[in-house]
Design a protein around this motif. Structure first.
Motif, PDB file in Angstrom:
ATOM      1  N   ALA A  87       0.823  -1.205   0.000  1.00  0.00           N
ATOM      2  CA  ALA A  87       0.000   0.000   0.000  1.00  0.00           C
ATOM      3  C   ALA A  87       0.858   1.257   0.000  1.00  0.00           C
ATOM      4  O   ALA A  87       1.935   1.288   0.615  1.00  0.00           O
ATOM      5  CB  ALA A  87      -0.911   0.004   1.227  1.00  0.00           C
ATOM      6  N   PRO A  88       0.402   2.324  -0.680  1.00  0.00           N
ATOM      7  CA  PRO A  88       1.147   3.594  -0.663  1.00  0.00           C
ATOM      8  C   PRO A  88       1.367   4.118   0.758  1.00  0.00           C
ATOM      9  O   PRO A  88       2.340   4.818   1.018  1.00  0.00           O
ATOM     10  CB  PRO A  88       0.243   4.535  -1.474  1.00  0.00           C
ATOM     11  N   SER A  89       0.441   3.777   1.660  1.00  0.00           N
ATOM     12  CA  SER A  89       0.527   4.270   3.032  1.00  0.00           C
ATOM     13  C   SER A  89       1.332   3.357   3.951  1.00  0.00           C
ATOM     14  O   SER A  89       1.474   3.655   5.146  1.00  0.00           O
ATOM     15  CB  SER A  89      -0.880   4.433   3.604  1.00  0.00           C
ATOM     16  N   ALA A  90       1.870   2.247   3.437  1.00  0.00           N
ATOM     17  CA  ALA A  90       2.605   1.295   4.272  1.00  0.00           C
ATOM     18  C   ALA A  90       3.818   1.971   4.920  1.00  0.00           C
ATOM     19  O   ALA A  90       4.501   2.797   4.305  1.00  0.00           O
ATOM     20  CB  ALA A  90       3.053   0.103   3.433  1.00  0.00           C
ATOM     21  N   GLU A  91       4.077   1.577   6.148  1.00  0.00           N
ATOM     22  CA  GLU A  91       5.180   2.199   6.896  1.00  0.00           C
ATOM     23  C   GLU A  91       6.505   2.040   6.172  1.00  0.00           C
ATOM     24  O   GLU A  91       7.324   2.976   6.129  1.00  0.00           O
ATOM     25  CB  GLU A  91       5.260   1.594   8.299  1.00  0.00           C
ATOM     26  N   VAL A 170      -0.747  -4.827 -21.640  1.00  0.00           N
ATOM     27  CA  VAL A 170      -0.479  -4.744 -20.209  1.00  0.00           C
ATOM     28  C   VAL A 170      -1.622  -4.048 -19.482  1.00  0.00           C
ATOM     29  O   VAL A 170      -1.937  -2.882 -19.767  1.00  0.00           O
ATOM     30  CB  VAL A 170       0.836  -3.979 -19.939  1.00  0.00           C
ATOM     31  N   GLU A 171      -2.250  -4.765 -18.548  1.00  0.00           N
ATOM     32  CA  GLU A 171      -3.219  -4.118 -17.664  1.00  0.00           C
ATOM     33  C   GLU A 171      -2.477  -3.441 -16.526  1.00  0.00           C
ATOM     34  O   GLU A 171      -1.636  -4.052 -15.867  1.00  0.00           O
ATOM     35  CB  GLU A 171      -4.208  -5.135 -17.099  1.00  0.00           C
ATOM     36  N   LEU A 172      -2.812  -2.178 -16.272  1.00  0.00           N
ATOM     37  CA  LEU A 172      -2.100  -1.368 -15.296  1.00  0.00           C
ATOM     38  C   LEU A 172      -3.052  -0.879 -14.209  1.00  0.00           C
ATOM     39  O   LEU A 172      -3.976  -0.111 -14.484  1.00  0.00           O
ATOM     40  CB  LEU A 172      -1.463  -0.158 -15.984  1.00  0.00           C
ATOM     41  N   SER A 173      -2.836  -1.311 -12.981  1.00  0.00           N
ATOM     42  CA  SER A 173      -3.589  -0.766 -11.858  1.00  0.00           C
ATOM     43  C   SER A 173      -2.952   0.554 -11.435  1.00  0.00           C
ATOM     44  O   SER A 173      -1.827   0.878 -11.814  1.00  0.00           O
ATOM     45  CB  SER A 173      -3.570  -1.741 -10.684  1.00  0.00           C
ATOM     46  N   SER A 174      -3.681   1.311 -10.617  1.00  0.00           N
ATOM     47  CA  SER A 174      -3.107   2.577 -10.124  1.00  0.00           C
ATOM     48  C   SER A 174      -1.857   2.309  -9.298  1.00  0.00           C
ATOM     49  O   SER A 174      -0.905   3.095  -9.328  1.00  0.00           O
ATOM     50  CB  SER A 174      -4.140   3.324  -9.278  1.00  0.00           C
ATOM     51  N   PHE A 175      -1.816   1.181  -8.576  1.00  0.00           N
ATOM     52  CA  PHE A 175      -0.648   0.858  -7.762  1.00  0.00           C
ATOM     53  C   PHE A 175       0.576   0.592  -8.645  1.00  0.00           C
ATOM     54  O   PHE A 175       1.711   0.914  -8.275  1.00  0.00           O
ATOM     55  CB  PHE A 175      -0.922  -0.368  -6.886  1.00  0.00           C
ATOM     56  N   HIS A 197     -10.496   2.441  -4.430  1.00  0.00           N
ATOM     57  CA  HIS A 197      -9.318   2.293  -3.567  1.00  0.00           C
ATOM     58  C   HIS A 197      -9.185   3.433  -2.555  1.00  0.00           C
ATOM     59  O   HIS A 197      -8.072   3.813  -2.186  1.00  0.00           O
ATOM     60  CB  HIS A 197      -8.043   2.196  -4.414  1.00  0.00           C
ATOM     61  N   LEU A 198     -10.322   3.968  -2.100  1.00  0.00           N
ATOM     62  CA  LEU A 198     -10.253   5.043  -1.120  1.00  0.00           C
ATOM     63  C   LEU A 198      -9.873   4.526   0.260  1.00  0.00           C
ATOM     64  O   LEU A 198      -9.679   5.320   1.180  1.00  0.00           O
ATOM     65  CB  LEU A 198     -11.584   5.796  -1.087  1.00  0.00           C
ATOM     66  N   ASP A 199      -9.758   3.203   0.386  1.00  0.00           N
ATOM     67  CA  ASP A 199      -9.185   2.627   1.610  1.00  0.00           C
ATOM     68  C   ASP A 199      -7.659   2.680   1.564  1.00  0.00           C
ATOM     69  O   ASP A 199      -7.007   2.544   2.600  1.00  0.00           O
ATOM     70  CB  ASP A 199      -9.664   1.189   1.797  1.00  0.00           C
ATOM     71  N   HIS A 206      -5.595  11.857  -5.285  1.00  0.00           N
ATOM     72  CA  HIS A 206      -4.352  11.083  -5.285  1.00  0.00           C
ATOM     73  C   HIS A 206      -4.495   9.820  -6.138  1.00  0.00           C
ATOM     74  O   HIS A 206      -3.552   9.418  -6.826  1.00  0.00           O
ATOM     75  CB  HIS A 206      -3.942  10.724  -3.856  1.00  0.00           C
ATOM     76  N   TYR A 207      -5.666   9.207  -6.073  1.00  0.00           N
ATOM     77  CA  TYR A 207      -5.926   8.035  -6.932  1.00  0.00           C
ATOM     78  C   TYR A 207      -5.837   8.432  -8.407  1.00  0.00           C
ATOM     79  O   TYR A 207      -5.185   7.759  -9.208  1.00  0.00           O
ATOM     80  CB  TYR A 207      -7.305   7.474  -6.582  1.00  0.00           C
ATOM     81  N   TYR A 208      -6.468   9.536  -8.771  1.00  0.00           N
ATOM     82  CA  TYR A 208      -6.426  10.002 -10.155  1.00  0.00           C
ATOM     83  C   TYR A 208      -5.016  10.422 -10.574  1.00  0.00           C
ATOM     84  O   TYR A 208      -4.634  10.261 -11.737  1.00  0.00           O
ATOM     85  CB  TYR A 208      -7.402  11.165 -10.348  1.00  0.00           C
ATOM     86  N   GLU A 209      -4.245  10.946  -9.641  1.00  0.00           N
ATOM     87  CA  GLU A 209      -2.857  11.322  -9.970  1.00  0.00           C
ATOM     88  C   GLU A 209      -2.066  10.110 -10.448  1.00  0.00           C
ATOM     89  O   GLU A 209      -1.274  10.207 -11.397  1.00  0.00           O
ATOM     90  CB  GLU A 209      -2.178  11.941  -8.745  1.00  0.00           C
ATOM     91  N   ASP A 210      -2.264   8.971  -9.787  1.00  0.00           N
ATOM     92  CA  ASP A 210      -1.548   7.776 -10.218  1.00  0.00           C
ATOM     93  C   ASP A 210      -2.071   7.287 -11.571  1.00  0.00           C
ATOM     94  O   ASP A 210      -1.285   6.854 -12.420  1.00  0.00           O
ATOM     95  CB  ASP A 210      -1.675   6.670  -9.163  1.00  0.00           C
TER      96      ASP A 210
END
Length: 470
Positions: A87-91, A170-175, A197-199, A206-210
């Motif tokens: 996750a982007p928020s992972a420590e 190639v399928e690309l997720s936001s991550f 993915h608002l969790d 930020h989701y749209y930025e990715d």
């Protein structure tokens, strides 16, 4: 230089850390090792798949561990490669960022060593179907092509092939898009945009930025296929360099593909050219009006590779869809059961609800992803005979949708199926489209979907599911 002339991100012998030991992270570790990197791979989560990955990588001479990250070793790396499951928020992500260690996505490492040309596909919903369909169209037309990325096969597997294909879809997720640098598809598709993915993300912006990183390295040679009916897509593409082709359910004048007044899917790649017909919409085997847009997008991608209209039409007619995406489980006692386990967000479930014009029993639940379920109310009021909630999100679903239709709560999938069977009437659809992730009860949406299918056929004593079990 890599085989394609792109600059590598590390030299042989450099320490490289790989975060995450899902399929993408494991493939990235193998690729970096094959290129001479001194790999350390780790995953804070310790599950059966992660332990299997550690065992396999260790046998290949790659340092790997689960249950912890060796932070000191990671911070001393020349490069950190992230798999999409982190996750982007992972420590650990914050620690690496604060230390200034260069970080890239698994997709970026793979891209630097591809000789294949790339069709890159992203969006909120429908990107897996569009990716699979585009790959199918290319293969049916005789193009040497495969699919990879978020659809299943890690892109990092491709550079290690003895002979790379001519094209990779190639399928690309936001991550996967989040940590890209040089990635630039020959053809890029943006299928649609909606909250998701608002969790994981602190905001929709930020989701749209990715998502917008798809366009980061556009140049005059770039080709873009855009959903011309989605204002958010058009706004995101903006004035991006390159040539654009619009897909639309309505006829339009410019280059692109659309559904004409006679109900045919047609294309025009040059503004002054006469339209060429692919197929009548009624000949598609895919369920739901939204799949017309997926077909238009995928067909344009294939056309830009060089497939002719006749081969695109034949490929569209032969594509049967994907497991767990509006997949027919079977029709029992005149009730049609649909497995849409891949409907993991509210907008995907809204599309699924609108795909049927007959009464339905909606099965919703799983792990909440941060988005309200209230936007489902108009579609539910239109068609829903009943709603049955399950999983961690059930209390919130009941609170937000309780006045929409008769609602019940199930303690697990077997009970969910029993309640749905009791609620359904002949001629109805039972739609399993959870609008939630699967991670409260299952490791992924595929396992969830297979469990649902099995419980349905066991309930009726019907043997194997019609769809083959996914």
């Amino acid at each position: 230089m890599g085989r394609n002339g792109r600059l590598p991100l590390f030299a042989p012998g450099d320490p490289v850390a790989v975060l995450g030991l899902g399929v993408s992270g494991t493939a990235a570790a193998r690729l970096v090792h094959s290129l001479g990197g001194d790999v350390y791979a780790s995953d804070a989560f310790e599950g059966p798949r992660q332990r299997e990955a550690v065992e396999a990588l260790t046998a290949e001479g790659i340092a790997a561990e689960v249950g912890r990250h060796d932070v000191e070793r990671i911070l001393n790396a020349r490069l950190v490669v992230t798999s999409p499951g982190i996750a982007p928020s992972a420590e650990i992500r914050r620690t690496v960022a604060n230390a200034g260690v260069p970080t890239v996505a698994e997709i970026e490492i793979a891209y630097r060593h591809l000789t294949s040309r790339v069709i890159g596909i992203t969006g909120t919903n429908g990107k897996t179907t569009t990716t699979a369909l585009c790959g199918h169209l290319l293969q049916q037309a005789g193009v040497n092509a495969i699919t990879a990325g978020n659809i299943g096969r890690p892109l990092s597997d491709v550079p290690m092939m003895a002979r790379q294909p001519d094209w990779v879809v190639v399928e690309l997720s936001s991550f996967q898009l989040a940590d890209l640098r040089a990635f630039r598809p020959t053809v890029g598709l943006l299928v649609n945009l909606a909250p998701d993915h608002l969790d994981w993300y602190s905001s929709l912006e930020h989701y749209y930025e990715d998502k917008a990183r798809l366009f980061s390295n556009a140049d005059a040679d770039s080709q873009w296929v855009l959903n011309g009916d989605d204002s958010e897509v058009l706004a995101m593409a903006g004035t991006t360099a390159g040539r654009r082709y619009l897909a639309s359910i309505e006829t339009h004048e410019g280059p692109g593909a659309w559904l004409d007044e006679a109900g045919n899917l047609v294309q025009r790649l040059e503004a002054e050219a006469a339209p060429e017909t692919w197929i009548a919409a009624g000949e598609l085997q895919l369920v739901g009006a939204h799949n017309i847009m997926n077909a238009l997008m995928a067909g344009l991608g294939a056309a830009l590779v060089g497939c002719d209209a006749a081969s695109i039409g034949a490929g569209l007619a032969s594509f049967q869809g994907l497991p767990h995406r509006l997949q027919r489980v079977g029709e029992f006692e005149d009730v049609l059961w649909i497995n849409d386990s891949k409907g993991t967000n509210v907008s995907a479930t809204k599309v699924a609800l609108n795909a049927f014009h007959r009464p339905l029993v909606a099965l919703l639940g799983g792990r909440h992803k941060g988005e309200s379920y209230r936007s489902l109310i108009p579609a539910l009021r239109e068609n829903a005979r009943a709603v049955i909630a399950f999983g961690e999100a059930a209390p919130q679903i009941v609170r937000e949708l309780g006045d929409t239709a008769p609602i019940d709560v199930a303690g697990g999938v077997p009970q969910l199926v029993r309640l749905a069977r009791n609620a359904a009437r002949p001629g109805d659809v039972v739609l399993f489209s959870p609008a939630c992730s699967s991670y409260d009860m299952f490791p992924d949406y595929r396992t969830r979907g297979r469990t649902f299918e099995r419980c349905v056929v066991e309930s009726y004593g019907a043997g194997e599911p019609e769809g083959g079990g996914g």
